[in-house]
Design a protein around this motif. Sequence first.
Motif, PDB file in Angstrom:
ATOM      1  N   LEU A  74       0.823  -1.205   0.000  1.00  0.00           N
ATOM      2  CA  LEU A  74       0.000   0.000   0.000  1.00  0.00           C
ATOM      3  C   LEU A  74       0.865   1.267   0.000  1.00  0.00           C
ATOM      4  O   LEU A  74       0.505   2.276  -0.608  1.00  0.00           O
ATOM      5  CB  LEU A  74      -0.940  -0.016   1.204  1.00  0.00           C
ATOM      6  N   GLU A  75       2.002   1.213   0.682  1.00  0.00           N
ATOM      7  CA  GLU A  75       2.932   2.350   0.656  1.00  0.00           C
ATOM      8  C   GLU A  75       3.359   2.667  -0.772  1.00  0.00           C
ATOM      9  O   GLU A  75       3.391   3.830  -1.186  1.00  0.00           O
ATOM     10  CB  GLU A  75       4.178   2.033   1.497  1.00  0.00           C
ATOM     11  N   GLY A  76       3.718   1.622  -1.524  1.00  0.00           N
ATOM     12  CA  GLY A  76       4.123   1.833  -2.918  1.00  0.00           C
ATOM     13  C   GLY A  76       2.993   2.365  -3.767  1.00  0.00           C
ATOM     14  O   GLY A  76       3.197   3.242  -4.618  1.00  0.00           O
ATOM     15  N   ILE A  77       1.791   1.863  -3.536  1.00  0.00           N
ATOM     16  CA  ILE A  77       0.628   2.325  -4.295  1.00  0.00           C
ATOM     17  C   ILE A  77       0.352   3.794  -3.995  1.00  0.00           C
ATOM     18  O   ILE A  77       0.093   4.596  -4.903  1.00  0.00           O
ATOM     19  CB  ILE A  77      -0.592   1.447  -3.969  1.00  0.00           C
ATOM     20  N   ASN A  78       0.404   4.171  -2.721  1.00  0.00           N
ATOM     21  CA  ASN A  78       0.141   5.563  -2.357  1.00  0.00           C
ATOM     22  C   ASN A  78       1.197   6.510  -2.925  1.00  0.00           C
ATOM     23  O   ASN A  78       0.894   7.639  -3.319  1.00  0.00           O
ATOM     24  CB  ASN A  78       0.060   5.707  -0.840  1.00  0.00           C
ATOM     25  N   LYS A  79       2.441   6.042  -2.986  1.00  0.00           N
ATOM     26  CA  LYS A  79       3.493   6.857  -3.599  1.00  0.00           C
ATOM     27  C   LYS A  79       3.196   7.080  -5.081  1.00  0.00           C
ATOM     28  O   LYS A  79       3.281   8.207  -5.588  1.00  0.00           O
ATOM     29  CB  LYS A  79       4.844   6.160  -3.437  1.00  0.00           C
ATOM     30  N   GLY A  80       2.834   6.000  -5.785  1.00  0.00           N
ATOM     31  CA  GLY A  80       2.486   6.130  -7.197  1.00  0.00           C
ATOM     32  C   GLY A  80       1.255   6.994  -7.400  1.00  0.00           C
ATOM     33  O   GLY A  80       1.184   7.792  -8.338  1.00  0.00           O
ATOM     34  N   LYS A  81       0.284   6.857  -6.512  1.00  0.00           N
ATOM     35  CA  LYS A  81      -0.956   7.642  -6.595  1.00  0.00           C
ATOM     36  C   LYS A  81      -0.663   9.133  -6.535  1.00  0.00           C
ATOM     37  O   LYS A  81      -1.192   9.920  -7.338  1.00  0.00           O
ATOM     38  CB  LYS A  81      -1.875   7.222  -5.446  1.00  0.00           C
ATOM     39  N   GLU A  82       0.202   9.537  -5.598  1.00  0.00           N
ATOM     40  CA  GLU A  82       0.550  10.957  -5.455  1.00  0.00           C
ATOM     41  C   GLU A  82       1.303  11.473  -6.683  1.00  0.00           C
ATOM     42  O   GLU A  82       1.071  12.591  -7.141  1.00  0.00           O
ATOM     43  CB  GLU A  82       1.405  11.152  -4.203  1.00  0.00           C
ATOM     44  N   GLU A  83       2.201  10.654  -7.220  1.00  0.00           N
ATOM     45  CA  GLU A  83       2.988  11.086  -8.378  1.00  0.00           C
ATOM     46  C   GLU A  83       2.133  11.238  -9.636  1.00  0.00           C
ATOM     47  O   GLU A  83       2.408  12.094 -10.477  1.00  0.00           O
ATOM     48  CB  GLU A  83       4.116  10.084  -8.645  1.00  0.00           C
ATOM     49  N   LEU A  84       1.103  10.416  -9.779  1.00  0.00           N
ATOM     50  CA  LEU A  84       0.307  10.414 -11.010  1.00  0.00           C
ATOM     51  C   LEU A  84      -0.852  11.401 -10.985  1.00  0.00           C
ATOM     52  O   LEU A  84      -1.375  11.753 -12.036  1.00  0.00           O
ATOM     53  CB  LEU A  84      -0.231   9.008 -11.271  1.00  0.00           C
ATOM     54  N   GLN A  85      -1.241  11.853  -9.812  1.00  0.00           N
ATOM     55  CA  GLN A  85      -2.387  12.750  -9.727  1.00  0.00           C
ATOM     56  C   GLN A  85      -2.219  14.021 -10.574  1.00  0.00           C
ATOM     57  O   GLN A  85      -3.176  14.448 -11.236  1.00  0.00           O
ATOM     58  CB  GLN A  85      -2.666  13.108  -8.267  1.00  0.00           C
ATOM     59  N   PRO A  86      -1.022  14.649 -10.602  1.00  0.00           N
ATOM     60  CA  PRO A  86      -0.879  15.845 -11.441  1.00  0.00           C
ATOM     61  C   PRO A  86      -1.087  15.580 -12.935  1.00  0.00           C
ATOM     62  O   PRO A  86      -1.343  16.506 -13.699  1.00  0.00           O
ATOM     63  CB  PRO A  86       0.571  16.287 -11.168  1.00  0.00           C
ATOM     64  N   PHE A  87      -0.960  14.317 -13.356  1.00  0.00           N
ATOM     65  CA  PHE A  87      -1.153  13.971 -14.758  1.00  0.00           C
ATOM     66  C   PHE A  87      -2.605  13.620 -15.067  1.00  0.00           C
ATOM     67  O   PHE A  87      -2.923  13.174 -16.172  1.00  0.00           O
ATOM     68  CB  PHE A  87      -0.255  12.789 -15.147  1.00  0.00           C
ATOM     69  N   GLY A  88      -3.487  13.804 -14.113  1.00  0.00           N
ATOM     70  CA  GLY A  88      -4.890  13.518 -14.349  1.00  0.00           C
ATOM     71  C   GLY A  88      -5.272  12.076 -14.159  1.00  0.00           C
ATOM     72  O   GLY A  88      -6.364  11.667 -14.560  1.00  0.00           O
TER      73      GLY A  88
END
Length: 355
Positions: free
Chosen positions: A88-102
């Motif tokens: 889940l830590e890895g998923i949340n990290k990816g989630k934060e990084e991708l949010q600016p890309f829509g």
Amino acid sequence: MAVEQNKKHFGIKDIAKLANVSIATVDRVLNNRKDVSETTRQRVLAIIKEHNYQPNLFARSLSVKNNIHVAVIIPKTSFQTGYWALCLEGINKGKEELQPFGIITTIFLYDQEDVATFRKETEKLLSENFTAVVIAPIFVKETEEFVQVCHQRRMQTIYINSDIPTKSTLGYIGPDLYSTGRLAGNLTSYLVKPKSSILVLNVAKGIENYRYLDTKIEGFKEYLLSYDPSIKIDIVDIPYNEYEEVELELKINIKKYDPDLIFFTNSRVAFLGRFYADHPDLKKPPIIGFDFLSSNVEYLADGIVDFLICQRPDKQGYFALNYLYRFFLKKENFEGYKPMPIDILTKENYLFYEN
């Protein structure tokens, strides 16, 4: 300075001019559409490569914003294992990084010991409109049924942690389970003598849902028995999650098999560590287990667990979302699977390791 300026402004119009094609054709190549001749495609790609053209992903994300909604469905963390917390830590990290890309990510958590919770979460997921879904499959039959519905709705799918027969559209990111078993077999071959007795332990409530562990065991047996057919391997399932229940089963089976080595197939090897810490009168054999969890590392540091094989659960979650970013925004086409590194930790090197 002039060179830097030219590079900075090199764009689709320049590619179209050099390739002697329309801007629309360049766009089709960049988006990997099929209505372009192979000769033209290769000419455009050669120019892109020569000039190191990088698409403006922020601009591209504006055109698809609010259209890429990713679902993640994984087990929730339980008291007995922190494995999924790392994922889940890895998923949340990816989630934060991708949010600016829509790319918006919604996480659904189910109880890996209760198939009803998986059905409930998949029903909630399917009641919304998602573009893709990342799945950690525990309940194979139910996951296969769910994935078939996803594919009917043209949702991209990708598996993490374990693979299942019904293939996802974008493959699998996780450990090569057969190879992790072979690695454990290789380690064992250095630790035992001919005619040794090996005990393989599967410990988890609802063990019937953990059949992916069979793949590890197959790799383990194949390596070890080809190395020395005289070695005796016994496999025991302990279908409990509470230490007191597991302890009773360990007492019975360790007395019965008197193992020269124990191969513990999942991330709950701390149960075995605690058992030998609680029973110092028992002769402890070498122990091989899985995963860099604080509870496991405690017994590795104390020398009770001898080896931990680590499968990078945080990287699995992160890479799954990163693959979807590359698929939707960078228009990369891929399928198959990305194997995670298989790391070996001992008392001597665990302090220098990070998931």
